[in-house]
Motif scaffolding. Structure first.
Motif, mmCIF file in Angstrom:
data_model
loop_
_atom_site.group_PDB
_atom_site.id
_atom_site.type_symbol
_atom_site.label_atom_id
_atom_site.label_comp_id
_atom_site.label_asym_id
_atom_site.label_seq_id
_atom_site.Cartn_x
_atom_site.Cartn_y
_atom_site.Cartn_z
ATOM 1 N N LEU A 89 33.982 74.109 15.735
ATOM 2 C CA LEU A 89 34.178 72.797 16.108
ATOM 3 C C LEU A 89 34.983 72.805 17.607
ATOM 4 O O LEU A 89 34.550 71.722 18.521
ATOM 5 N N ASP A 90 35.722 73.691 17.834
ATOM 6 C CA ASP A 90 36.519 73.636 19.079
ATOM 7 C C ASP A 90 35.542 74.040 20.172
ATOM 8 O O ASP A 90 35.643 73.269 21.352
ATOM 9 N N TRP A 92 32.212 73.298 20.324
ATOM 10 C CA TRP A 92 31.529 72.405 20.598
ATOM 11 C C TRP A 92 32.109 71.318 21.131
ATOM 12 O O TRP A 92 31.575 70.489 22.202
ATOM 13 N N GLY A 93 33.089 70.835 20.871
ATOM 14 C CA GLY A 93 34.140 69.825 21.514
ATOM 15 C C GLY A 93 34.482 70.228 22.876
ATOM 16 O O GLY A 93 34.194 69.382 23.632
ATOM 17 N N ALA A 94 34.874 71.358 23.330
ATOM 18 C CA ALA A 94 35.036 71.773 24.512
ATOM 19 C C ALA A 94 33.839 72.273 25.518
ATOM 20 O O ALA A 94 33.629 71.580 26.684
ATOM 21 N N LEU A 95 32.724 72.363 24.872
ATOM 22 C CA LEU A 95 31.640 73.055 25.906
ATOM 23 C C LEU A 95 30.337 72.395 25.606
ATOM 24 O O LEU A 95 29.574 72.454 26.348
ATOM 25 N N GLY A 96 30.155 71.509 24.587
ATOM 26 C CA GLY A 96 28.940 70.897 24.232
ATOM 27 C C GLY A 96 27.944 71.940 24.356
ATOM 28 O O GLY A 96 27.890 73.012 23.801
ATOM 29 N N VAL A 97 26.875 71.642 24.802
ATOM 30 C CA VAL A 97 25.757 72.529 24.890
ATOM 31 C C VAL A 97 25.972 74.043 25.267
ATOM 32 O O VAL A 97 25.302 74.853 24.799
ATOM 33 N N GLN A 98 26.941 74.076 26.215
ATOM 34 C CA GLN A 98 27.127 75.367 26.764
ATOM 35 C C GLN A 98 27.615 76.508 25.560
ATOM 36 O O GLN A 98 27.538 77.777 26.026
ATOM 37 N N HIS A 100 25.926 77.540 23.351
ATOM 38 C CA HIS A 100 24.953 78.180 23.125
ATOM 39 C C HIS A 100 24.883 79.429 23.877
ATOM 40 O O HIS A 100 24.212 80.441 23.178
ATOM 41 N N ARG A 102 27.860 80.475 26.130
ATOM 42 C CA ARG A 102 29.040 80.778 26.884
ATOM 43 C C ARG A 102 30.280 80.479 25.874
ATOM 44 O O ARG A 102 30.909 79.643 26.302
ATOM 45 N N TRP A 109 25.931 80.691 20.224
ATOM 46 C CA TRP A 109 25.065 79.919 19.175
ATOM 47 C C TRP A 109 23.656 80.341 19.109
ATOM 48 O O TRP A 109 22.924 80.471 18.161
ATOM 49 N N ASN A 333 16.741 76.964 14.751
ATOM 50 C CA ASN A 333 18.136 77.458 15.298
ATOM 51 C C ASN A 333 18.757 77.264 13.980
ATOM 52 O O ASN A 333 18.927 76.334 13.327
ATOM 53 N N ASN A 335 22.117 76.747 11.548
ATOM 54 C CA ASN A 335 23.484 75.875 11.399
ATOM 55 C C ASN A 335 24.607 76.586 11.780
ATOM 56 O O ASN A 335 24.885 77.640 11.114
ATOM 57 N N VAL A 336 25.323 76.069 12.856
ATOM 58 C CA VAL A 336 26.323 77.068 13.347
ATOM 59 C C VAL A 336 27.575 76.980 12.229
ATOM 60 O O VAL A 336 28.104 77.936 12.205
ATOM 61 N N GLN B 77 30.725 65.980 20.266
ATOM 62 C CA GLN B 77 31.074 65.828 18.900
ATOM 63 C C GLN B 77 31.885 64.674 18.470
ATOM 64 O O GLN B 77 32.768 64.292 19.311
ATOM 65 N N GLY B 283 22.553 73.355 15.538
ATOM 66 C CA GLY B 283 21.757 73.730 14.200
ATOM 67 C C GLY B 283 21.850 72.547 12.980
ATOM 68 O O GLY B 283 21.694 72.843 11.893
#
Ligand SMILES: Cc1ncc(COP(=O)(O)O)c(C=O)c1O
Ligand SMILES: Cc1ncc(COP(=O)(O)O)c(C=O)c1O
Lengths: 459, 459
Positions: A89-90, A92-98, A100, A102, A109, A333, A335-336, B77, B283
């Motif tokens: 969740l962190d 995703w919150g910090a990087l969005g698509v990246q 995947h 980075r 991901w 893909n 689910n993370v 998110q 995902g």
């Protein structure tokens, strides 16, 4: 303590200890001593054990751990799992698509399932290239049957156990119909003999020997969900191979419970869920095994972009280039959060081995069995599960005398003893070697005895 | 502000405001004023906007929000989602298996997907009974095609767009092969006319009119992932119905982006992912729509226990009794964390409506388009996406002059402007009405202009 290789050897090992310590076989002191000597004991602290207050509102010991013997249904939560989920969740919150490509914890991901494949493969006895983590159990049953159930006019039958888990039956039946066959004709169910609960391996291999030429697929569970019987997968596989049948297993109740050697046994395919003995949480991501013989085979399949060579994924030439191995079966893909949960669980498995778990498991379940048998012929139940430890995992299924099961089950729950019921008459008890103790088992048997007494006097 | 109904009407609305305020059309002040007047502005605070420092290590404004225009790939998110996910971990930790039917937040896991169906149905314009939340997108494509692609010797073709998303092509191709047809023969791809990027609806409906008798299934995306074209789903559906073709849509890029009326249009089936405009995380769990006409139809399908009447699930009579409606397509118990994530996302959608979002979206994307067009004919790119707002969602796809795209993309990223590239020459920009601002769009255009200048002078 030696590895018990038969029912009586677990009893014997426990007996010897009781003798050495000069305590009763049925005493709590023996259970405690068994726990003290358990080399896997530290693993229990890796799990969140539900406290009594979760089940018993007015308990005097609200924070004492409950007796949770239900890993056959939903395994307990590994304590480290929450951090991994929240890290995602962190990210995703910090990087969005990246996230995947980075990822702050090196779990990009796009390849996050790589982190759960190797340990999963170890658990089922396979090479990493033979395992994919994807979808859910019944979905995987379907995707794999699409590739491995290839009926022809002379060989279109599926051999399975009678009273399989309903989802397996529905899946198999619908596959059969999809190919235009009549399930009544195409499905052969092997049932226990009259008056028996357990399938005899010889009855399975015998049908395969006799009718194998008409059988396209032999499809069994690894451990029967109801009886707890651990089928002799190696013998079934060998019999199926001898008749050129494809063989696949649903390992829902076997994975993480008993050692498996899918590669060595030469099983064609298998699938499993991760929310029982693998402790990956409700509805956890599924697993699939495909024998490496098929790594580069041209199989009929239902394909998706996650199964094609990633380097050419967006080449837009419409050519599906299957990744060599089981990953070619992935369609989407992953689910993370579900994958991170499984990682949290496998991190605990990585601290031990299926053989070490099996050693404890046979002692723990053997101890349970001995205590139950010692209740005598008039105990109010009988054990459905095979007494041969090689033919079962950790679960024992108790078949109660008519009318006893529900009151007993409810009484157990009122005492924060969590097991699993199958109406009308069965309770399944699954002491798991990762987090259950001998004292858990001892307490269960004592509460059970009392509950049966109460139920009988109320009847 | 009025709803823009054409490209020029968004420009006009913005122009009028610029005029009223006496500021330049290209000024930041206009963007700020548009944000001030945006009735959906408060929704942005419901999201975690990645800070600049996530993308630019040595930025002087590390905690300033980045310009995230990539919701077409992975939505941001929702801030409330973490709590919901952790509540599920709490429930699991505290209750173990009893979370299935005694959930502390009334989200019993056995029916947890019920909590995400109604809002999902609203978003796609369907009845709740027509929607199931399950699996992943490509898996759902397969499960639905198993039921809805029913080729016969005279009608076995599938009509689809040329250059569909690769997973859709693989899925369709493998379904065709599964039924024994040759994709070269069975798949009809409709391509844009020579020199055009956008499919003309008349070209699609024309093929259906001419060849519909041979077409079993018309299968399109809702919004083309590459060009951003929003297909005229109602017209395509009507044309397909007129020729008795089944019609299904992949709504990956349409759901949560544009208003949909699947029921009213009488679409047969559809599926989607939830990680793009639905913001349910990497995902994320998939969605499926099945027209209520099929609620009690006897469809061929690949079944599982989660699709049968729960009351008889363990009756062990091997009779699959499909739940009326889309839920009959569920095969497995759903992943709880993924479902809770989706709930966290839909809670934000519940605060607005697709119509309100569409109104803002058309103004936001129209404003973006106007600023881009004002860069003039020598800007270094052209817009692939239709200029008619009715024929697009929020995304604009920019096709760059040869060699420009990668340096521009990298420069944008160095300035914490996150968009999406498709090699060799395309950048996709997706200002989403839930969390993007007019200032985001203004900033993007300014950074882009500079990036193009830099790339050109370096070339
Ligand atoms: C149009 C379209 N179809 C299919 C997919 C594949 O999605 P999944 O991996 O969830 O199956 C995507 C993913 O982005 C997509 O955009
Ligand atoms: C033996 C067996 N098969 C299939 C299933 C169905 O699992 P899922 O809902 O994950 O598809 C289960 C679930 O408990 C099971 O025990």
């Amino acid at each position: 303590m030696a590895t018990p290789t038969s029912s009586s050897s677990a009893r014997q090992a426990c007996s010897e200890l009781a003798h050495t310590l000069n305590v009763d076989f049925a005493s709590r002191r023996l259970a405690e001593a068994l726990d003290e000597r358990d080399p896997l004991k530290p693993l229990r602290s890796e799990f969140l054990i539900p406290p009594r207050k979760s089940y018993v509102p007015d308990t005097s010991n609200p924070d004492t751990p409950s007796i949770y013997l239900c890993g056959n249904s939903l395994g307990l939560q590994p304590a480290g799992l929450r951090t991994l989920v929240n890290e995602e969740l962190d990210a995703w919150g910090a990087l969005g698509v990246q996230g995947h490509f980075r990822h702050p914890h090196n779990r990009d991901w796009v390849t996050i399932d790589d982190h759960v494949v190797a340990e999963s493969a170890k658990i089922v006895g396979a090479d990493s290239s033979e395992v994919a983590i994807m979808n859910s159990l019944t979905a995987n049953l379907h995707f794999l049957m699409v590739s491995f159930y290839r009926p022809t006019s002379t060989r279109f039958k599926i051999l399975m156990e009678a009273k399989a888990f309903p989802s397996d039956f529905y899946a198999i039946e619908s596959q059969v119909r999809f190919h235009g066959y009549d399930p009544a004709d195409a499905i052969i169910e092997v049932a226990p003999r009259e008056g028996e609960h357990i399938l005899r391996t010889e009855d399975i291999t015998d049908i395969i020997a006799r009718r194998g030429d008409t059988i396209a697929l032999v499809m069994f569970s690894g451990i029967q969900y109801y009886t707890g019987q651990f089928f002799e997968l190696e013998a079934i596989t060998a019999a199926a191979k001898a008749k050129n049948c494809v063989v696949g297993f649903d390992l829902a109740h076997a994975v993480g419970n008993v050692p498996l050697s899918l590669s060595a046994w030469d099983v064609d395919f298998a699938c499993w869920c991760t929310y029982k003995y693998l402790n990956a949480g409700p509805g956890g991501i599924g697993g699939a095994y495909v024998n490496k013989r098929y790594a580069n085979a041209e199989l009929p399949r239902m394909s998706g972009w996650w199964g094609t060579d990633p380097a050419t994924k967006f080449q837009m030439d419409n050519i599906f280039r299957p990744i060599p191995g089981a990953n070619s079966f992935r369609v989407s893909n992953p689910n993370v959060l579900a994958t991170a949960s499984l990682l949290g669980s496998l991190n605990v498995f990585a601290k031990t081995s299926m053989n070490a778990l099996r050693t404890k498991s046979q002692l723990l379940t053997g101890y349970l069995e001995a205590l139950l048998l010692d209740l005598g012929p008039n105990s109010g139940f009988k054990i459905l599960t095979p007494s041969d430890p090689a033919q079962r995992g950790c679960q024992l299924s108790l078949l109660f005398d008519e009318g006893l099961m529900m009151p007993v089950f409810e009484n157990l729950e009122r005492n924060a003893v969590i097991v699993d019921e199958r109406k009308p008459d069965v309770i399944r008890v699954a002491p798991t070697p990762l987090y259950n103790t001998f004292v858990d088992v001892w307490t269960f048997v004592n509460v059970l005895t009392e509950a049966i007494g109460v139920a009988r006097s109320a009847a």
